[in-house]
Each structure stands twice: as structure tokens, then as C-alpha cells.
Design an enzyme around this catalytic site. Sequence first.
Site, PDB file in Angstrom:
ATOM      1  N   ASN A   1     -17.479 -50.998  -9.372  1.00 43.72           N
ATOM      2  CA  ASN A   1     -17.697 -51.072 -10.814  1.00 43.72           C
ATOM      3  C   ASN A   1     -18.037 -52.506 -11.207  1.00 43.72           C
ATOM      4  O   ASN A   1     -17.505 -53.470 -10.647  1.00 43.72           O
ATOM      5  CB  ASN A   1     -16.496 -50.527 -11.597  1.00 43.72           C
ATOM      6  CG  ASN A   1     -15.184 -51.199 -11.266  1.00 43.72           C
ATOM      7  OD1 ASN A   1     -14.965 -51.652 -10.149  1.00 43.72           O
ATOM      8  ND2 ASN A   1     -14.290 -51.256 -12.237  1.00 43.72           N
ATOM      9  N   ILE A   2     -18.937 -52.623 -12.172  1.00 46.25           N
ATOM     10  CA  ILE A   2     -19.408 -53.925 -12.641  1.00 46.25           C
ATOM     11  C   ILE A   2     -19.331 -53.902 -14.164  1.00 46.25           C
ATOM     12  O   ILE A   2     -20.108 -53.187 -14.813  1.00 46.25           O
ATOM     13  CB  ILE A   2     -20.849 -54.192 -12.164  1.00 46.25           C
ATOM     14  CG1 ILE A   2     -20.890 -54.163 -10.628  1.00 46.25           C
ATOM     15  CG2 ILE A   2     -21.350 -55.538 -12.696  1.00 46.25           C
ATOM     16  CD1 ILE A   2     -22.281 -54.217 -10.038  1.00 46.25           C
TER      17      ILE A   2
ATOM     18  N   CYS B   1     -20.031 -47.866 -13.465  1.00 45.15           N
ATOM     19  CA  CYS B   1     -19.019 -47.429 -12.514  1.00 45.15           C
ATOM     20  C   CYS B   1     -19.446 -47.717 -11.070  1.00 45.15           C
ATOM     21  O   CYS B   1     -20.600 -48.050 -10.790  1.00 45.15           O
ATOM     22  CB  CYS B   1     -18.776 -45.937 -12.667  1.00 45.15           C
ATOM     23  SG  CYS B   1     -18.122 -45.416 -14.259  1.00 45.15           S
TER      24      CYS B   1
ATOM     25  N   GLU C   1     -19.709 -45.514  -8.633  1.00 42.13           N
ATOM     26  CA  GLU C   1     -20.564 -44.479  -8.042  1.00 42.13           C
ATOM     27  C   GLU C   1     -22.052 -44.745  -8.295  1.00 42.13           C
ATOM     28  O   GLU C   1     -22.860 -44.656  -7.355  1.00 42.13           O
ATOM     29  CB  GLU C   1     -20.146 -43.090  -8.553  1.00 42.13           C
ATOM     30  CG  GLU C   1     -18.723 -42.700  -8.153  1.00 42.13           C
ATOM     31  CD  GLU C   1     -17.675 -43.097  -9.193  1.00 42.13           C
ATOM     32  OE1 GLU C   1     -17.888 -44.078  -9.935  1.00 42.13           O
ATOM     33  OE2 GLU C   1     -16.637 -42.413  -9.269  1.00 42.13           O
TER      34      GLU C   1
ATOM     35  N   CYS D   1     -15.690 -40.185 -13.060  1.00 39.60           N
ATOM     36  CA  CYS D   1     -15.694 -39.822 -14.484  1.00 39.60           C
ATOM     37  C   CYS D   1     -16.777 -38.779 -14.743  1.00 39.60           C
ATOM     38  O   CYS D   1     -17.607 -38.497 -13.886  1.00 39.60           O
ATOM     39  CB  CYS D   1     -15.882 -41.069 -15.347  1.00 39.60           C
ATOM     40  SG  CYS D   1     -17.579 -41.679 -15.407  1.00 39.60           S
TER      41      CYS D   1
ATOM     42  N   CYS E   1     -20.371 -39.882 -14.191  1.00 45.09           N
ATOM     43  CA  CYS E   1     -20.675 -40.063 -12.771  1.00 45.09           C
ATOM     44  C   CYS E   1     -20.817 -38.732 -12.054  1.00 45.09           C
ATOM     45  O   CYS E   1     -21.609 -38.619 -11.119  1.00 45.09           O
ATOM     46  CB  CYS E   1     -19.604 -40.917 -12.099  1.00 45.09           C
ATOM     47  SG  CYS E   1     -19.780 -42.669 -12.468  1.00 45.09           S
TER      48      CYS E   1
HETATM   49 ZN   LIG Z   1     -17.996 -43.166 -13.743  1.00 48.30          ZN
END
Ligand SMILES: [Zn+2]
Length: 130
Positions: A41-42, A52, A54, A85, A88
Site C-alpha cells: 500500500n502507498i 492498496c 493489491e 477491500c 480490490c
Molecule cells: Zn484495497
Amino acid sequence: MSHDLFEAARAAMEKSYSPYSKFPVGAAIRADDGQVYVGANIENISFPQGWCAEPSAISAMIMGGGRQIAELAVIADKLPLCTPCGGCRQKIAEFASAATRIYLCDDQGVQRTLTMGDLLPYAFETDVIG
Ligand SMILES: [Zn+2]
């Protein structure tokens, strides 16, 4: 349980940029080309602009030449098990099938294995209406 995708996701999590949530997440994909692609995640000070782990891994896969997710592992530092989430799930579904395995990991390894169909039944597809 030892698993190379778990190891790759955990290593990716260490590269997370998450100064706001302090909630590092890592993801690792084994793609149809046999390669492992990773992401973390960034975050961004303008919160909706972050992303995220993914989609980071999906970006790496696409730019590396992979086109299909064979299996995916996700790990978060501060949750017993982190599921992708909702957003994602749809992003993963674009490059996966209902049978694609999703591994939920903690710092000890893979703790739960789901399929994409488990995570996102009735995924949005344009051909389900017709
Ligand atoms: Zn996500």
C-alpha cells in the site's frame, strides 16, 4: 505453513509507504508467466489518492508482462487476517477466475485460503445481464 508467496508478500509489506494509517499491507501475485509480482500500500496525504497493496502488485504484473493471476497472497501488519477491500476484489477479479486462490496471511504464514469466487460472488461483468 511456508509458502513463497507469503514470503514475497511479507517482504513487500516492509516496503509499504503508510505514514498516515501506520498500517502496512503487502501483496504477492503468481502470474500466468510463472513470475511473482509484489506490491504494497502507498498512501498519500490526500487520502483518496493512496492505493492498496493489491493494485500495486497488479501494476507490477502488467508492466512485467504477466496477464493473469494464478494465485495471490495478502498480509497486513496489524490485523490477524486482512482480506482485500471491496474495490480490490473487483480489481483482482479483472485478472483472475472464480477458482483463483487467495491466501490470507499473518506473520507466521498462510492462515486461510479462499477463492476469488468466495471473495466476490456475482462480480461485475458486462455479460451477466444478457
Ligand atoms: Zn484495497
